[in-house]
Design an enzyme around this catalytic site. Structure first.
Site, PDB file in Angstrom:
ATOM      1  N   SER A 129     -57.418  -8.069 -11.234  1.00  0.00           N
ATOM      2  CA  SER A 129     -56.710  -7.924  -9.718  1.00  0.00           C
ATOM      3  C   SER A 129     -55.419  -7.781  -9.635  1.00  0.00           C
ATOM      4  O   SER A 129     -54.586  -8.573 -10.350  1.00  0.00           O
ATOM      5  CB  SER A 129     -57.270  -9.041  -8.914  1.00  0.00           C
ATOM      6  N   HIS A 149     -54.483 -11.814  -2.840  1.00  0.00           N
ATOM      7  CA  HIS A 149     -55.401 -12.756  -3.019  1.00  0.00           C
ATOM      8  C   HIS A 149     -55.136 -13.503  -4.561  1.00  0.00           C
ATOM      9  O   HIS A 149     -55.313 -14.670  -4.922  1.00  0.00           O
ATOM     10  CB  HIS A 149     -56.852 -12.517  -3.037  1.00  0.00           C
ATOM     11  N   ASP A 209     -54.564  -6.562   1.314  1.00  0.00           N
ATOM     12  CA  ASP A 209     -54.465  -7.346   0.070  1.00  0.00           C
ATOM     13  C   ASP A 209     -53.444  -6.893  -1.094  1.00  0.00           C
ATOM     14  O   ASP A 209     -53.783  -6.900  -2.193  1.00  0.00           O
ATOM     15  CB  ASP A 209     -55.798  -7.282  -0.847  1.00  0.00           C
TER      16      ASP A 209
END
Length: 488
Positions: free
Chosen positions: A225, A122, A152
């Protein structure tokens, strides 16, 4: 270092006493060393060791300057020409408003000297440009080697004049609840930052099929992230992916995808540019207490097969109603474990599968297909209204036999037998378990049924056998599932 003083003077020390004291001293020293390792005075040496391997990631994506749906103006309205001109030329009068660039931030880490970098999917999804910034300030453009939305994870590649400093993956299965961990990344775009905490929990599942998250209270915020979660040996045991937060900031509940999942994905992305997961070819659901009782299964475990479309499992002889209790030499606890084990298995390999069928264990051999090639979405029409005719009430359900008209309305194959449910009593256990009007019963007691008398016979047989419940195979929108209903 703990020293042992040997008494002097008149008191005599026997060899046994001396060795006992020595042993106690060594044990105390080991305990103190272990304690010191468990509660480090500083994380500075670890931070220095890993800093050159962690990167900040900046992406840019070109988007249209006009966002949102166009206003709906009735045809013939006096404002029709005005709004058409406004939308075509833009509020500033420009003929084609120029697109704008949107930036996003994330983190990642180097896994090889020749420039492979791991991050979250993402972070780089739909990006036109990806820029990697290293701890020393150097910046390099990156290309996408492959992505896996299911976990992911994304694999990037940069080209550097000098070898990069990689970090190794650790064994996430060895991470214990309470172990120290360190997160490093680019929180809220503030640049390189280190936070420390402990492993709060393991084997967390959020929403993905292959989820296996480490939960930690190390501060993780937006921008972290894709960054690494390290153990105290400087090994990556997780990739920071998500947080649970009511305000967007860290409240001490963060999740990192475990390294043992990530390494398998990265290896495939590096070799093939895509994932290649094993595919068994069955629809499954968890075994519940009442389902286990209804089929005589001693342990409430395994994966109950609800459907076997054309594929590897069908070719191997797996049947709807089987409970898969073993896969490739390992016990199967539930559907989540089976999905992960099958996904981790190599495509094309022949694996042993153990199923529970009619009170006995049956050994089968399945040659796995590839999940990515086999995935397809099955759709079927949902009837707005189910005609009611020849109805029978049983188990809190009102049922009617299928005919060709109903089969067409329900999107069922021609010739499929069963009972369509026209009504469910609100106070029944069937309603509590999610059975609704429009659902179709195709099996009862693991036998096919075509009429209400078939269903009644299967219920009476379950009662005569001393069963407390009967297992029904329910189909809705083309998707099958088993439900156990009481017969007492």
């Amino acid at each position: 270092m703990t020293s042992i003083a040997i008494p002097q003077g008149q008191a005599q020390v026997s060899p046994r006493q001396w060795f006992t004291a020595l042993f106690l001293g060594i044990a105390l020293a080991v305990t103190q060393a272990a304690s010191a390792k468990a509660t480090p005075e500083t994380f500075a040496p670890l931070a220095e060791q890993i800093s050159d391997s962690v990167v900040n990631i900046t992406t840019s994506t070109t988007v249209s300057s006009r966002t949102g749906p166009a206003p709906q103006i009735p045809e013939g309205s006096p404002f029709e020409d005005f709004f058409r001109d406004f939308m075509e030329r833009g509020p500033g009068g420009e003929a084609d408003p120029a697109p704008r660039s949107r930036a996003a931030l994330g983190s990642g880490f180097v896994i090889s000297e020749d420039g492979f970098i791991v991050t979250n999917n993402h972070v780089i999804q739909d990006a036109d440009e990806i820029n990697i910034e290293f701890y020393n300030g150097e910046q390099l453009p990156a290309e996408v080697i492959g992505t896996d939305p299911n976990t992911d994870i994304a694999l990037l590649k940069v080209t550097s004049d000098a070898p990069l400093q990689p970090v190794p993956f650790g064994n996430s299965d060895e991470a214990r609840v309470g172990d120290w961990v360190v997160a490093m990344g680019n929180p809220l775009g503030q640049g390189f930052s280190v936070s420390a905490g402990i492993v709060s929990a393991r084997n967390r599942a959020l929403s993905g099929t292959y989820d296996d998250y480490i939960q930690t209270d190390a501060a993780i915020n937006r921008g972290n992230s894709g960054g690494p979660l390290f153990n105290m040996d400087g090994e990556v045991v997780g990739v920071n992916t998500a947080i649970l937060s009511p305000n967007g900031g860290s409240i001490g509940i963060g999740f990192a995808m475990s390294s043992n999942v990530v390494t398998k994905v990265v290896d495939q992305l590096r070799e093939f540019g895509e994932t290649r997961r094993g595919w068994l070819g069955v629809s499954i659901q968890d075994v519940t207490d009442d389902i286990a009782e209804s089929i005589g299964l001693e342990n409430v475990s395994g994966a109950l097969v609800t459907d076997v479309p054309e594929g590897p499992a069908q070719e191997a002889g797996v049947e709807a109603g089987d409970v898969i209790t073993g896969f490739n030499g390992n016990d199967v606890v539930d559907t989540r474990e089976l999905v992960r084990r099958v996904g981790d298995a190599e495509v094309g390999t022949e694996v042993p599968v153990t199923v529970y069928r009619d009170g006995e264990e049956v050994e089968l051999s399945v040659t796995l297909g590839r999940r990515e090639e086999a995935q397809a979405i099955r759709t079927a029409a949902t009837p707005e209204e189910v005609p009611q005719s020849d109805e029978t009430e049983l188990l809190g359900l009102t049922v009617s036999p299928l005919d060709e008209e109903l089969r067409e309305e329900l999107g069922l194959s021609s010739g499929m037998d069963g009972l369509v449910i026209t009504e469910v009593a609100d106070d029944s256990e069937a309603f509590e378990k999610g059975i609704r009007a429009g659902d179709v019963i195709t099996e009862a007691g693991q036998e096919k049924i075509a009429s209400a008398s078939d269903l009644t016979a299967r219920v009476e047989a379950a009662q005569e056998a001393g069963r407390k419940s009967i297992l029904l195979l329910i189909r809705r929108d083309g998707n099958p599932r088993f439900v156990a209903l009481p017969v007492e």
